[in-house]
Design a protein around this motif. Structure first.
Motif, mmCIF file in Angstrom:
data_model
loop_
_atom_site.group_PDB
_atom_site.id
_atom_site.type_symbol
_atom_site.label_atom_id
_atom_site.label_comp_id
_atom_site.label_asym_id
_atom_site.label_seq_id
_atom_site.Cartn_x
_atom_site.Cartn_y
_atom_site.Cartn_z
ATOM 1 N N VAL A 216 0.846 -1.192 0.000
ATOM 2 C CA VAL A 216 0.000 0.000 0.000
ATOM 3 C C VAL A 216 0.882 1.242 0.000
ATOM 4 O O VAL A 216 1.779 1.377 0.835
ATOM 5 C CB VAL A 216 -0.926 0.029 1.234
ATOM 6 N N GLU A 217 0.618 2.123 -0.944
ATOM 7 C CA GLU A 217 1.352 3.395 -0.996
ATOM 8 C C GLU A 217 0.659 4.398 -0.080
ATOM 9 O O GLU A 217 -0.530 4.680 -0.243
ATOM 10 C CB GLU A 217 1.380 3.924 -2.429
ATOM 11 N N LEU A 218 1.385 4.916 0.887
ATOM 12 C CA LEU A 218 0.791 5.856 1.838
ATOM 13 C C LEU A 218 0.558 7.210 1.165
ATOM 14 O O LEU A 218 1.367 7.659 0.353
ATOM 15 C CB LEU A 218 1.700 6.025 3.050
ATOM 16 N N PRO A 219 -0.550 7.886 1.512
ATOM 17 C CA PRO A 219 -0.911 9.144 0.851
ATOM 18 C C PRO A 219 -0.154 10.337 1.424
ATOM 19 O O PRO A 219 -0.750 11.303 1.917
ATOM 20 C CB PRO A 219 -2.413 9.243 1.127
ATOM 21 N N ILE A 220 1.160 10.298 1.362
ATOM 22 C CA ILE A 220 1.982 11.316 2.026
ATOM 23 C C ILE A 220 1.795 12.680 1.381
ATOM 24 O O ILE A 220 1.704 13.707 2.075
ATOM 25 C CB ILE A 220 3.458 10.879 2.021
ATOM 26 N N ALA A 221 1.732 12.720 0.049
ATOM 27 C CA ALA A 221 1.544 14.011 -0.626
ATOM 28 C C ALA A 221 0.214 14.646 -0.219
ATOM 29 O O ALA A 221 0.131 15.863 0.019
ATOM 30 C CB ALA A 221 1.610 13.826 -2.137
ATOM 31 N N ALA A 222 -0.834 13.840 -0.128
ATOM 32 C CA ALA A 222 -2.148 14.370 0.274
ATOM 33 C C ALA A 222 -2.113 14.843 1.725
ATOM 34 O O ALA A 222 -2.737 15.863 2.066
ATOM 35 C CB ALA A 222 -3.217 13.290 0.095
ATOM 36 N N MET A 223 -1.403 14.141 2.590
ATOM 37 C CA MET A 223 -1.276 14.577 3.984
ATOM 38 C C MET A 223 -0.536 15.905 4.064
ATOM 39 O O MET A 223 -0.903 16.791 4.854
ATOM 40 C CB MET A 223 -0.559 13.505 4.807
ATOM 41 N N ALA A 224 0.504 16.058 3.252
ATOM 42 C CA ALA A 224 1.256 17.314 3.234
ATOM 43 C C ALA A 224 0.368 18.480 2.799
ATOM 44 O O ALA A 224 0.392 19.565 3.409
ATOM 45 C CB ALA A 224 2.453 17.191 2.297
ATOM 46 N N GLU A 225 -0.415 18.267 1.753
ATOM 47 C CA GLU A 225 -1.337 19.310 1.270
ATOM 48 C C GLU A 225 -2.329 19.704 2.360
ATOM 49 O O GLU A 225 -2.600 20.891 2.570
ATOM 50 C CB GLU A 225 -2.088 18.811 0.032
ATOM 51 N N GLN A 226 -2.871 18.723 3.039
ATOM 52 C CA GLN A 226 -3.859 19.011 4.086
ATOM 53 C C GLN A 226 -3.223 19.750 5.262
ATOM 54 O O GLN A 226 -3.843 20.649 5.847
ATOM 55 C CB GLN A 226 -4.501 17.705 4.567
ATOM 56 N N ALA A 227 -1.997 19.384 5.616
ATOM 57 C CA ALA A 227 -1.324 20.060 6.723
ATOM 58 C C ALA A 227 -1.082 21.530 6.398
ATOM 59 O O ALA A 227 -1.309 22.419 7.231
ATOM 60 C CB ALA A 227 0.001 19.357 7.034
ATOM 61 N N LEU A 228 -0.644 21.803 5.176
ATOM 62 C CA LEU A 228 -0.427 23.199 4.771
ATOM 63 C C LEU A 228 -1.737 23.971 4.727
ATOM 64 O O LEU A 228 -1.792 25.155 5.096
ATOM 65 C CB LEU A 228 0.259 23.240 3.408
ATOM 66 N N ALA A 229 -2.802 23.318 4.276
ATOM 67 C CA ALA A 229 -4.107 23.988 4.221
ATOM 68 C C ALA A 229 -4.590 24.359 5.621
ATOM 69 O O ALA A 229 -5.115 25.464 5.836
ATOM 70 C CB ALA A 229 -5.128 23.082 3.525
ATOM 71 N N LEU A 230 -4.410 23.457 6.582
ATOM 72 C CA LEU A 230 -4.821 23.755 7.954
ATOM 73 C C LEU A 230 -3.970 24.869 8.564
ATOM 74 O O LEU A 230 -4.473 25.733 9.297
ATOM 75 C CB LEU A 230 -4.725 22.505 8.823
ATOM 76 N N LEU A 231 -2.674 24.858 8.257
ATOM 77 C CA LEU A 231 -1.796 25.903 8.789
ATOM 78 C C LEU A 231 -2.149 27.258 8.180
ATOM 79 O O LEU A 231 -2.221 28.277 8.879
ATOM 80 C CB LEU A 231 -0.335 25.553 8.507
ATOM 81 N N GLN A 232 -2.396 27.281 6.895
ATOM 82 C CA GLN A 232 -2.775 28.538 6.241
ATOM 83 C C GLN A 232 -4.085 29.068 6.810
ATOM 84 O O GLN A 232 -4.227 30.277 7.045
ATOM 85 C CB GLN A 232 -2.912 28.329 4.729
ATOM 86 N N ALA A 233 -5.035 28.180 7.063
ATOM 87 C CA ALA A 233 -6.318 28.603 7.635
ATOM 88 C C ALA A 233 -6.117 29.241 9.006
ATOM 89 O O ALA A 233 -6.757 30.250 9.337
ATOM 90 C CB ALA A 233 -7.263 27.415 7.726
ATOM 91 N N GLN A 234 -5.218 28.680 9.806
ATOM 92 C CA GLN A 234 -4.943 29.282 11.116
ATOM 93 C C GLN A 234 -4.310 30.657 10.959
ATOM 94 O O GLN A 234 -4.665 31.604 11.677
ATOM 95 C CB GLN A 234 -4.011 28.377 11.921
ATOM 96 N N LEU A 235 -3.373 30.783 10.039
ATOM 97 C CA LEU A 235 -2.720 32.069 9.832
ATOM 98 C C LEU A 235 -3.689 33.126 9.316
ATOM 99 O O LEU A 235 -3.488 34.328 9.508
ATOM 100 C CB LEU A 235 -1.556 31.904 8.857
#
Length: 372
Positions: A216-235
């Motif tokens: 199984v290929e882990l969805p690391i790129a999608a996790m990275a995108e979501q983390a940046l989106a949450l951080l941007q929303a906080q900022l």
């Protein structure tokens, strides 16, 4: 808004998973004008620097020491984790977590696509207290119940061949490699005796294995995108605190450790999920086509290319494997098994069973009673 300050990434770059996450976050941030740059640090380094020069922090909360350090910060923060985090009611933490249920679902679907209904979970020498391992084990047990599968308890030092292949859900590629080596040492064949799927799609582990690993290929790129989106929303002062984003795994990397072609196609994955969940309801191919929202020709063509069979043949195989499993393991009447498998009546099952197995369901059951 602290637009031009860098982001602090607290990751353990000695770990392959964290290195992949670092690469994905860096690439994703570079494509977003909102973020200036990223700086990665290990915990000891972060403790010695002035962290308030950063706009925010993304940290690997799978590491308890990083989680403890991050909780003391007043900066915008996003937690990354390979498993869901246990939080208090007022923690207020934005987090992106791997959905381990989806990981194990892909693995089980790969076995069901091959008609394998006897499964085992192998964790090898992995830390049994690790949250990701515990989640994958729980997901495995839930899927056994959902699909009424037979669990096999492994004795790694005394493996033996089975009448039908056993599907092994390995906790990660490391454990998959370990298990493939055990099979080789004990003169057992993969995938004929044991069919094997790992997690991580790690090319190094696959290269070190006796056989190339399906994983199984882990969805690391999608996790990275979501983390940046949450951080941007906080900022940007948006209300995202205490928000959890679960990211699903969606893809298998093909390897020789599973017989035949495996689930490398999202359409096949979707169709097989529907078949495995609804075969007992007397569904027909048209309902699978409707669920997948494609033409029958497209679906049939893909099935032939990927699995080497038609949708109807896959549905029939699922039903027959379920019947054989129930005959081996239970004393449920044949009429009840026929109904539970989605056959129109007991007589039709008898006809099919005699044609394919050259014996009646009752004779098949008696044969296995003699074996045990």
């Amino acid at each position: 808004m602290q637009k031009y300050k860098p982001i602090l990434l607290l990751l353990d770059v000695k770990h392959p998973y964290d290195r992949k996450m670092l690469e994905s976050i860096t690439l994703a941030a570079a494509s977003k004008p909102f973020f200036h740059s990223c700086e990665v640090m290990e915990l000891a380094e972060a403790r010695c620097c002035e962290v308030h020069r950063f706009a925010g922090v993304i940290g690997d909360f799978a590491k308890p020491s990083i989680a403890e350090f991050c909780r003391q910060l007043t900066l915008p923060l996003v937690a990354l984790s390979g498993a869901r985090l246990a939080l208090s009611a007022n923690d207020g933490l934005s987090r992106v977590c791997l959905d381990n249920n989806s990981v194990v679902e892909l693995m089980v679907q790969a076995f069901l696509a091959q008609g394998i209904r006897k499964l085992a979970f192998y964790s090898g020498f992995a830390d049994s207290s690790a949250a990701w391992l515990q989640e994958r084990r729980r997901a495995f047990e839930q899927l056994l119940r959902r699909y009424q599968l037979e669990e096999v308890v492994l004795d790694p030092q005394h493996l033996s061949a089975s009448v039908t292949p056993i599907g092994v859900v390995a906790a990660s590629d490391t454990q998959a490699r370990q298990f493939s080596n055990l099979c080789c040492e004990q003169d057992l064949r993969i995938p004929q005796d044991y069919s094997l799927v790992g997690v991580d799609a790690d090319p190094t582990e696959s290269a070190l294995s006796k056989i190339t690993l399906c994983s199984v290929e882990l969805p690391i790129a999608a996790m990275a995108e979501q983390a940046l989106a949450l951080l941007q929303a906080q900022l940007q002062h948006q209300p995202v605190l205490d928000k959890e984003v679960l990211v699903k795994a969606k893809q298998l990397v093909i390897g020789d450790s599973v017989g035949g072609s495996t689930l490398c196609d999202p359409l096949i994955t979707k169709a097989l999920w529907f078949l495995n969940n609804h075969f007992h309801r007397r569904i027909k191919v048209e309902q699978v086509v409707d669920y997948c929202a494609v033409s029958r020709k497209t679906l049939e063509t893909r099935f032939k290319e990927i699995l080497g069979k038609t949708v109807h043949q896959q549905l029939h195989q699922l039903r027959m494997e379920f019947v054989k499993q129930q005959l081996r393991l239970t004393q449920v009447p044949v009429s009840s098994i026929a109904e539970a498998a989605g056959f129109s009546n007991q007589h039709y099952l008898y006809h099919l069973f005699r044609r394919e197995m050259a014996m009646t369901p009752r004779q098949y059951r008696e044969k296995f009673e003699e074996l045990y």
